[in-house]
Design a protein around this motif. Structure first.
Motif, mmCIF file in Angstrom:
data_model
loop_
_atom_site.group_PDB
_atom_site.id
_atom_site.type_symbol
_atom_site.label_atom_id
_atom_site.label_comp_id
_atom_site.label_asym_id
_atom_site.label_seq_id
_atom_site.Cartn_x
_atom_site.Cartn_y
_atom_site.Cartn_z
ATOM 1 N N SER A 80 -3.427 -28.001 55.714
ATOM 2 C CA SER A 80 -3.119 -27.211 56.845
ATOM 3 C C SER A 80 -3.410 -25.800 56.502
ATOM 4 O O SER A 80 -3.662 -25.070 57.709
ATOM 5 C CB SER A 80 -1.378 -27.549 56.966
ATOM 6 O OG SER A 80 -1.403 -28.607 57.844
ATOM 7 N N LEU A 83 -6.816 -25.168 57.567
ATOM 8 C CA LEU A 83 -7.322 -25.167 58.864
ATOM 9 C C LEU A 83 -6.789 -23.902 59.312
ATOM 10 O O LEU A 83 -7.495 -23.671 60.521
ATOM 11 C CB LEU A 83 -6.492 -26.443 59.456
ATOM 12 C CG LEU A 83 -7.266 -27.721 58.916
ATOM 13 C CD1 LEU A 83 -6.588 -28.991 59.616
ATOM 14 C CD2 LEU A 83 -8.716 -27.951 59.506
ATOM 15 N N THR A 84 -5.642 -23.584 59.260
ATOM 16 C CA THR A 84 -5.015 -22.401 59.558
ATOM 17 C C THR A 84 -6.152 -21.171 59.415
ATOM 18 O O THR A 84 -6.274 -20.276 60.297
ATOM 19 C CB THR A 84 -3.788 -21.907 59.219
ATOM 20 O OG1 THR A 84 -2.774 -23.129 59.457
ATOM 21 C CG2 THR A 84 -3.254 -20.582 59.624
ATOM 22 N N PHE A 87 -8.975 -21.314 61.752
ATOM 23 C CA PHE A 87 -9.140 -21.096 63.040
ATOM 24 C C PHE A 87 -8.765 -19.393 63.281
ATOM 25 O O PHE A 87 -9.238 -18.868 64.187
ATOM 26 C CB PHE A 87 -8.215 -22.131 63.859
ATOM 27 C CG PHE A 87 -6.608 -21.773 63.817
ATOM 28 C CD1 PHE A 87 -6.216 -20.396 64.244
ATOM 29 C CD2 PHE A 87 -5.747 -22.497 63.016
ATOM 30 C CE1 PHE A 87 -4.585 -20.258 64.274
ATOM 31 C CE2 PHE A 87 -4.167 -22.373 62.815
ATOM 32 C CZ PHE A 87 -3.870 -21.009 63.593
ATOM 33 N N ILE A 138 -9.593 -33.852 56.908
ATOM 34 C CA ILE A 138 -9.950 -32.772 57.854
ATOM 35 C C ILE A 138 -10.669 -33.021 58.959
ATOM 36 O O ILE A 138 -10.560 -32.659 60.039
ATOM 37 C CB ILE A 138 -10.201 -31.669 56.701
ATOM 38 C CG1 ILE A 138 -9.005 -31.042 56.109
ATOM 39 C CG2 ILE A 138 -10.864 -30.449 57.673
ATOM 40 C CD1 ILE A 138 -9.222 -29.779 55.441
ATOM 41 N N CYS A 169 -11.257 -22.618 68.086
ATOM 42 C CA CYS A 169 -10.238 -22.215 67.448
ATOM 43 C C CYS A 169 -8.931 -22.342 68.298
ATOM 44 O O CYS A 169 -8.168 -22.681 67.494
ATOM 45 C CB CYS A 169 -10.514 -20.616 67.263
ATOM 46 S SG CYS A 169 -10.289 -19.584 68.670
ATOM 47 N N LEU A 172 -8.427 -26.185 67.462
ATOM 48 C CA LEU A 172 -7.822 -26.112 66.019
ATOM 49 C C LEU A 172 -6.416 -25.994 65.774
ATOM 50 O O LEU A 172 -5.784 -26.504 64.982
ATOM 51 C CB LEU A 172 -8.896 -25.777 65.006
ATOM 52 C CG LEU A 172 -9.115 -26.104 63.787
ATOM 53 C CD1 LEU A 172 -9.181 -27.555 63.569
ATOM 54 C CD2 LEU A 172 -9.773 -25.289 62.746
ATOM 55 N N GLU A 173 -6.287 -24.860 66.448
ATOM 56 C CA GLU A 173 -4.787 -24.346 66.060
ATOM 57 C C GLU A 173 -3.772 -25.339 66.592
ATOM 58 O O GLU A 173 -2.837 -25.364 66.028
ATOM 59 C CB GLU A 173 -4.562 -23.053 67.160
ATOM 60 C CG GLU A 173 -3.250 -22.687 66.868
ATOM 61 C CD GLU A 173 -3.233 -21.121 67.588
ATOM 62 O OE1 GLU A 173 -2.129 -20.258 67.247
ATOM 63 O OE2 GLU A 173 -4.077 -20.874 68.498
ATOM 64 N N SER A 176 -3.570 -28.075 63.635
ATOM 65 C CA SER A 176 -3.566 -27.652 62.287
ATOM 66 C C SER A 176 -2.482 -27.959 61.459
ATOM 67 O O SER A 176 -2.690 -27.935 60.149
ATOM 68 C CB SER A 176 -3.991 -26.058 62.495
ATOM 69 O OG SER A 176 -2.886 -25.200 62.650
ATOM 70 N N GLN A 243 0.699 -27.747 70.966
ATOM 71 C CA GLN A 243 1.256 -27.336 69.549
ATOM 72 C C GLN A 243 2.759 -27.417 69.541
ATOM 73 O O GLN A 243 3.352 -27.812 68.457
ATOM 74 C CB GLN A 243 0.769 -25.876 69.581
ATOM 75 C CG GLN A 243 -0.643 -25.541 69.547
ATOM 76 C CD GLN A 243 -0.959 -24.193 69.135
ATOM 77 O OE1 GLN A 243 -0.352 -23.370 68.538
ATOM 78 N NE2 GLN A 243 -1.752 -23.564 70.451
#
Length: 272
Positions: A80, A83-84, A87, A138, A169, A172-173, A176, A243
């Motif tokens: 995580s 990934l953060t 993005f 991932i 991005c 992905l955010e 994530s 999100q």
């Protein structure tokens, strides 16, 4: 003399007895009511963005305390964090070449902090990192987000590469945090600092989503058209909502644990 029961516990107990469809309906109603309340109570809606960033910063401070004082990264997902960082790096690039503003500075600070967290987990606290629990692939998130960015991206006048990266991005955010939720689901018991961090992340994302939706309403939809045409504006809004809902279950169980006075948080099966 009979002791009075905590009203919040009574409400949570009643909520737990409801069927899943009723729970979902009540959650949606509560979300809509909260948005309406915020819109009319908060005079300057830009303060929602400031509040979201402030709460996110508090979550990061809690995470830093856990890593530096507790000397453990147990319960944290390295994936995580990676990934953060990914993005954020892409968004930072897009921000610099497309619209340099205060968000650029905020993203720079968050990216540096995230990079430090990754370094601590990978090297300094490697012995406390349980990779077997951090088992969410991932590529299950990166590849679909990349494909979706190719299909649905901004139609603005920027270079096509920048528009594709911008879309990537955003998508992905939205997902994530899934590896972090998988780690907590695998462990079932979430220690306090990790739960505080994820809850702060959930609240920050809700406020960010509320800020975005209210801005659209206040501009009477102009903000959507300013982002381009086609499906892209709708996908931006959908990503914000996704999100928030991804973390909704966790936030419910976090509040439940706090109300019940539990020092550690226990997650039932099926939260993620």
């Amino acid at each position: 003399m009979r002791r009075s029961r905590n009203p919040m516990r009574i409400l949570i107990s009643w909520f737990k007895r409801q069927p899943p469809k009723v729970k979902s309906f009540l959650a949606v109603v509560a979300g809509i009511f909260t948005l309406v309340f915020i819109r009319f109570v908060v005079q300057d809606h830009d303060n929602l963005f400031v509040a979201a960033e402030a709460i996110h910063s508090i979550g990061i401070i809690v995470l830093i305390y856990k890593l530096t004082k507790e000397k453990t990264c147990t319960g944290l997902s390295l994936k995580s964090q990676e990934l953060t960082a990914l993005f954020l790096a892409v968004r930072l690039y897009c921000s610099v070449v497309m619209e340099y503003d205060i968000h650029t500075l905020l993203d720079t600070a968050t990216l540096l902090t995230t990079a430090w967290v990754i370094y601590m987990i990978r090297y300094k606290l490697k012995a406390t990192y349980v990779s077997d629990l951090d088992n969410f692939p991932i590529y299950f998130m990166v590849i679909p987000c990349a494909v979706l960015a190719l299909l649905i991206h901004p139609t603005t006048s920027h270079h096509i590469v920048n528009r594709l990266l911008w879309a990537f991005c955003v998508y992905l955010e939205a997902v994530s945090v899934l590896p972090q939720l998988r780690v907590m689901q695998n462990t079932k018991v979430v220690e306090p600092f990790t739960s505080h961090y994820v809850f702060a992340l959930g609240v920050a994302r809700f406020l960010s989503c509320a800020h975005w939706i209210i801005q659209v309403l206040d501009s009477r939809g102009y903000l959507l058209t300013a982002l381009g045409h086609g499906l892209w504006p709708s996908m931006v809004l959908l990503s914000e909502v996704v999100q928030t809902f991804i973390l909704a279950d966790f936030c419910y169980y976090y509040v439940k644990s706090v109300v019940e006075g539990q020092s550690v948080m226990r997650l039932p099966s099926g939260v993620v």
